[in-house]
Structure formats: C-alpha cells, structure tokens
Design a protein around this motif. Structure first.
Motif, PDB file in Angstrom:
ATOM      1  N   ASN A  90      -1.131  11.807 -18.148  1.00  0.00           N
ATOM      2  CA  ASN A  90      -1.767  13.025 -17.629  1.00  0.00           C
ATOM      3  C   ASN A  90      -2.944  12.751 -16.698  1.00  0.00           C
ATOM      4  N   ILE A  91      -2.698  11.936 -15.717  1.00  0.00           N
ATOM      5  CA  ILE A  91      -3.739  11.623 -14.750  1.00  0.00           C
ATOM      6  C   ILE A  91      -3.093  11.483 -13.368  1.00  0.00           C
ATOM      7  N   ASP A  92      -3.817  11.876 -12.358  1.00  0.00           N
ATOM      8  CA  ASP A  92      -3.320  11.731 -10.990  1.00  0.00           C
ATOM      9  C   ASP A  92      -3.389  10.261 -10.587  1.00  0.00           C
ATOM     10  N   ILE A  93      -2.403   9.855  -9.795  1.00  0.00           N
ATOM     11  CA  ILE A  93      -2.301   8.477  -9.328  1.00  0.00           C
ATOM     12  C   ILE A  93      -2.319   8.472  -7.803  1.00  0.00           C
ATOM     13  N   ALA A  94      -2.989   7.477  -7.232  1.00  0.00           N
ATOM     14  CA  ALA A  94      -2.999   7.323  -5.773  1.00  0.00           C
ATOM     15  C   ALA A  94      -2.819   5.847  -5.423  1.00  0.00           C
ATOM     16  N   PHE A  95      -2.181   5.622  -4.285  1.00  0.00           N
ATOM     17  CA  PHE A  95      -2.031   4.277  -3.738  1.00  0.00           C
ATOM     18  C   PHE A  95      -2.776   4.261  -2.407  1.00  0.00           C
ATOM     19  N   ASP A  96      -3.894   3.544  -2.397  1.00  0.00           N
ATOM     20  CA  ASP A  96      -4.774   3.507  -1.228  1.00  0.00           C
ATOM     21  C   ASP A  96      -4.725   2.137  -0.556  1.00  0.00           C
ATOM     22  N   VAL A  97      -5.124   2.124   0.701  1.00  0.00           N
ATOM     23  CA  VAL A  97      -5.335   0.885   1.434  1.00  0.00           C
ATOM     24  C   VAL A  97      -6.750   0.940   1.997  1.00  0.00           C
ATOM     25  N   ILE A  98      -7.483  -0.140   1.816  1.00  0.00           N
ATOM     26  CA  ILE A  98      -8.793  -0.253   2.436  1.00  0.00           C
ATOM     27  C   ILE A  98      -8.714  -1.371   3.470  1.00  0.00           C
ATOM     28  N   GLU A  99      -8.993  -0.997   4.714  1.00  0.00           N
ATOM     29  CA  GLU A  99      -9.050  -1.967   5.806  1.00  0.00           C
ATOM     30  C   GLU A  99     -10.501  -2.408   5.965  1.00  0.00           C
ATOM     31  N   VAL A 100     -10.702  -3.713   5.986  1.00  0.00           N
ATOM     32  CA  VAL A 100     -12.039  -4.263   6.186  1.00  0.00           C
ATOM     33  C   VAL A 100     -12.017  -5.060   7.483  1.00  0.00           C
ATOM     34  N   TYR A 101     -12.846  -4.618   8.416  1.00  0.00           N
ATOM     35  CA  TYR A 101     -12.981  -5.308   9.695  1.00  0.00           C
ATOM     36  C   TYR A 101     -14.222  -6.188   9.600  1.00  0.00           C
ATOM     37  N   LEU A 102     -14.006  -7.466   9.362  1.00  0.00           N
ATOM     38  CA  LEU A 102     -15.103  -8.382   9.051  1.00  0.00           C
ATOM     39  C   LEU A 102     -16.067  -8.584  10.213  1.00  0.00           C
ATOM     40  N   ARG A 103     -15.556  -8.595  11.413  1.00  0.00           N
ATOM     41  CA  ARG A 103     -16.399  -8.882  12.573  1.00  0.00           C
ATOM     42  C   ARG A 103     -17.507  -7.840  12.746  1.00  0.00           C
ATOM     43  N   ASP A 104     -17.174  -6.568  12.541  1.00  0.00           N
ATOM     44  CA  ASP A 104     -18.183  -5.520  12.753  1.00  0.00           C
ATOM     45  C   ASP A 104     -18.545  -4.756  11.477  1.00  0.00           C
ATOM     46  N   ASN A 105     -18.118  -5.281  10.324  1.00  0.00           N
ATOM     47  CA  ASN A 105     -18.445  -4.679   9.023  1.00  0.00           C
ATOM     48  C   ASN A 105     -18.019  -3.225   8.890  1.00  0.00           C
ATOM     49  N   ASN A 106     -16.907  -2.862   9.490  1.00  0.00           N
ATOM     50  CA  ASN A 106     -16.363  -1.508   9.343  1.00  0.00           C
ATOM     51  C   ASN A 106     -15.335  -1.471   8.233  1.00  0.00           C
ATOM     52  N   ILE A 107     -15.271  -0.313   7.577  1.00  0.00           N
ATOM     53  CA  ILE A 107     -14.315  -0.093   6.498  1.00  0.00           C
ATOM     54  C   ILE A 107     -13.565   1.192   6.794  1.00  0.00           C
ATOM     55  N   ASN A 108     -12.257   1.156   6.597  1.00  0.00           N
ATOM     56  CA  ASN A 108     -11.422   2.342   6.722  1.00  0.00           C
ATOM     57  C   ASN A 108     -10.661   2.508   5.414  1.00  0.00           C
ATOM     58  N   HIS A 109     -11.018   3.543   4.651  1.00  0.00           N
ATOM     59  CA  HIS A 109     -10.369   3.814   3.370  1.00  0.00           C
ATOM     60  C   HIS A 109      -9.267   4.845   3.602  1.00  0.00           C
ATOM     61  N   ILE A 110      -8.028   4.409   3.466  1.00  0.00           N
ATOM     62  CA  ILE A 110      -6.877   5.294   3.648  1.00  0.00           C
ATOM     63  C   ILE A 110      -6.404   5.712   2.264  1.00  0.00           C
ATOM     64  N   GLU A 111      -6.784   6.917   1.887  1.00  0.00           N
ATOM     65  CA  GLU A 111      -6.382   7.431   0.582  1.00  0.00           C
ATOM     66  C   GLU A 111      -4.943   7.923   0.663  1.00  0.00           C
ATOM     67  N   ASN A 112      -4.212   7.753  -0.450  1.00  0.00           N
ATOM     68  CA  ASN A 112      -2.804   8.146  -0.511  1.00  0.00           C
ATOM     69  C   ASN A 112      -2.006   7.563   0.656  1.00  0.00           C
ATOM     70  N   ALA A 113      -2.188   6.282   0.899  1.00  0.00           N
ATOM     71  CA  ALA A 113      -1.551   5.601   2.021  1.00  0.00           C
ATOM     72  C   ALA A 113      -0.024   5.570   1.889  1.00  0.00           C
ATOM     73  N   PHE A 114       0.445   5.536   0.663  1.00  0.00           N
ATOM     74  CA  PHE A 114       1.888   5.594   0.397  1.00  0.00           C
ATOM     75  C   PHE A 114       2.091   6.193  -0.980  1.00  0.00           C
ATOM     76  N   CYS A 115       3.337   6.552  -1.270  1.00  0.00           N
ATOM     77  CA  CYS A 115       3.603   7.202  -2.559  1.00  0.00           C
ATOM     78  C   CYS A 115       4.866   6.629  -3.179  1.00  0.00           C
ATOM     79  N   VAL A 116       5.082   6.984  -4.428  1.00  0.00           N
ATOM     80  CA  VAL A 116       6.272   6.563  -5.167  1.00  0.00           C
ATOM     81  C   VAL A 116       7.427   7.425  -4.700  1.00  0.00           C
ATOM     82  N   ASN A 117       8.507   6.782  -4.311  1.00  0.00           N
ATOM     83  CA  ASN A 117       9.693   7.545  -3.860  1.00  0.00           C
ATOM     84  C   ASN A 117      10.624   7.850  -5.007  1.00  0.00           C
TER      85      ASN A 117
END
Length: 117
Positions: A90-117
C-alpha cells in the motif's frame, strides 16, 4: 578519475541532493543476483528507486539515455525483490533517474522516468 570513481561521486552528490529535498535514504547500492539499485529513498508516502548517471561531458549523450530498456527491466525486477523482501504494501512506487553533470555540478532529477509495464 575513472568511471567507478565518477559513479561513486555522482551517487554521493545525488544522495546529498535528495536529503536536501526531504527524501529519507533507505538504501544505497542495493544489490541482488540480478541487479543493483543505486538509491532507494522515501518521501511523501512514495518509495523511489533511483538510478544515478554521471557525466563529465556530453560526448556520449545524456546520462538518462544510458538507462535503456534492458537496464530498466533489471531495476524493476530488483525493486520487486526489495518490495517482497521488506514486505512493503500500500505505497506508491516510482522509478527515477538522477543525472549528475560533474563538470558544472548540475543535477537533473527525472521523477517517474519509467514505469512497470
């Protein structure tokens, strides 16, 4: 810096980002015989299975592009094992991807990047 070191640094940066954004880190580098999940985190009654991808340059495309169908299936299978092992219900599930750009210290958090088919 070799790829393993880049990956470890990216995971540390992603973990700090999640903590600053009120996620509770449950697991780091959760492994089974089939696969690994970089981070498992909890926030707002949602359990997130997170793949972290780090890059110095864009020579090989966006980090998220490395999380292909085969990688997604391994993550999903490993997440199912985690859920069964921990008896999570009884809990929501998410599959996320976090992109880390090391050169400029940027982060892109992609929530619900993919799901269970």
């Amino acid at each position: 810096m070799n790829n393993k070191e880049k990956g470890s640094l990216g995971e540390k940066i992603a973990c700090n980002y999640l903590i600053k954004n009120n996620f509770h880190i449950l697991e780091k580098n959760y492994r089974t015989k089939i696969g690994e999940i970089d981070l498992i985190a909890f926030k707002d009654n949602k359990l997130s299975f997170i793949e972290v991808k780090s890059r110095n340059t864009m020579n090989y495309g966006y980090p998220r592009e490395a999380v292909n169908y085969k990688k997604q299936k391994k993550i999903i299978y490993t997440a199912k094992q985690y859920i069964m092992y921990k008896n999570i219900k009884n809990i929501d599930i998410a599959f996320d991807v976090i992109e880390v750009y090391l050169r400029d210290n940027n982060i892109n958090h992609i929530e619900n990047a993919f799901c269970v088919n």
